[in-house]
Every structure is written in structure tokens, then in C-alpha cells.
Motif scaffolding. Structure first.
Motif, short mmCIF file in Angstrom:
data_model
loop_
_atom_site.label_atom_id
_atom_site.label_comp_id
_atom_site.label_asym_id
_atom_site.label_seq_id
_atom_site.Cartn_x
_atom_site.Cartn_y
_atom_site.Cartn_z
N SER A 175 -1.47 -2.85 -0.50
CA SER A 175 -0.12 -3.40 -0.61
C SER A 175 0.31 -3.49 -2.08
O SER A 175 1.44 -3.11 -2.42
N ALA A 176 -0.57 -3.96 -2.93
CA ALA A 176 -0.26 -4.05 -4.37
C ALA A 176 -0.01 -2.66 -4.96
O ALA A 176 0.93 -2.47 -5.75
N LEU A 177 -0.84 -1.70 -4.56
CA LEU A 177 -0.65 -0.33 -5.06
C LEU A 177 0.68 0.25 -4.57
O LEU A 177 1.40 0.90 -5.34
N ALA A 178 1.02 0.01 -3.31
CA ALA A 178 2.29 0.52 -2.78
C ALA A 178 3.48 -0.09 -3.52
O ALA A 178 4.44 0.61 -3.85
N GLN A 179 3.41 -1.38 -3.82
CA GLN A 179 4.49 -2.03 -4.58
C GLN A 179 4.58 -1.46 -6.00
O GLN A 179 5.68 -1.23 -6.51
#
Length: 156
Positions: free
Chosen positions: A131-135
Motif C-alpha cells: 500500500s505504501a509503495l502504491a501511494q
């Protein structure tokens, strides 16, 4: 009478040619005020066209940069997903291997409980990381467009 008709027709053609020839039309003088307005309008058009062309080039460059950044980000995301899948498969194989060596039902239940707890923690961590990488990918990909729009936006 035929000769008279032909002669009259030819005279009419000649008169029409003289009336519509460029030598017979008087020159039209454009008033200086109209010429000045036209020249100012043309100058404004050229200036606005230049601004529009520059803005379009900036937006195009920003879109290319954004697409490149997004492509790199998607590759990083895919690598992270594959890493997680590989880790989860290895964990499952380790679990099944240890389950096969269990001597009692109680030991098998204990192994299963421990594996489920460990996998829940692992999956939660993997979900947070993805999720952090996608953001980050989304933010990095939109930054070139955002900065380009801010440069182009007229100030009021």
C-alpha cells in the motif's frame, strides 16, 4: 443579322473584361487605424500561439515523465508482489514439511496455530508495504503533471 449579333456579343464580352480587369478596379486604401488594429490583432495572435505551443510542449513533457515514472513504479510494485508471493510459498512449504514431521495431533495443531499467526502478521506487513509503495508510485507519477500545471497556470 448574324454578324451584327456576333459583333454585339463580342463588344459585350470586351466591356465585361474591362469592367472586371484589375486595372479597371480602383485601388482601395486601408485606413491606418484599421491597419493598426489588424497588426495588433496579428501580434496578439502570434504571442498567444507561442504561449499555447510552449504550454502544450510542457504538458507533453510532463506526461512523458509521468508515464516513465509510473512504469518504473509499476515494475517495483510487481517485484515486491513477486517477492511476497515467493516468501508466502516458501513459508507454506516449510509449514507442510514441519506438519509432516509432527508426531501427535496436538503438535500438528500447535504448528498450525503458529503458522496461521505468523502468516497473518506477514500478510499484514506485506499489505502495508504494498500500500505504501502504491501511494508512493501514484504520488511520484503525478508530480510531473502537477508541477507542469502549476507552471502553466496563469496568476490572477
Amino acid at each position: 443579322m448574324n454578324d451584327t449579333f456576333i459583333k454585339a456579343y463580342q463588344d459585350q464580352i470586351e466591356a465585361a473584361k474591362k469592367a472586371f480587369s484589375t486595372h479597371a478596379v480602383p485601388a482601395v486604401e486601408v485606413p491606418p487605424a484599421v491597419r493598426e488594429i489588424a497588426e495588433k490583432g496579428l501580434a496578439a495572435y502570434r504571442e498567444n500561439y507561442g504561449k499555447l505551443k510552449s504550454a502544450a510542449e510542457q504538458v507533453n513533457s510532463a506526461l512523458e515523465e509521468s508515464a516513465t515514472t509510473a512504469s518504473k513504479g509499476v515494475a517495483q510494485y510487481n517485484a515486491k508482489v513477486l517477492e511476497a508471493v515467493q516468501s508466502n510459498v516458501n513459508s507454506a512449504f516449510d509449514y507442510f514439511n514441519s506438519l509432516l514431521t509432527a508426531k501427535t495431533l496436538a503438535e500438528a495443531v500447535e504448528l498450525s496455530t503458529g503458522h496461521v499467526r505468523k502468516q497473518f502478521e506477514t500478510l499484514t506487513g506485506q499489505a502495508k508495504d504494498l500500500s505504501a509503495l502504491a501511494q508512493k508510485v501514484a504520488a511520484d507519477s503525478s508530480e510531473p503533471i502537477k508541477s507542469s500545471v502549476e507552471k502553466i497556470r496563469p496568476t490572477a
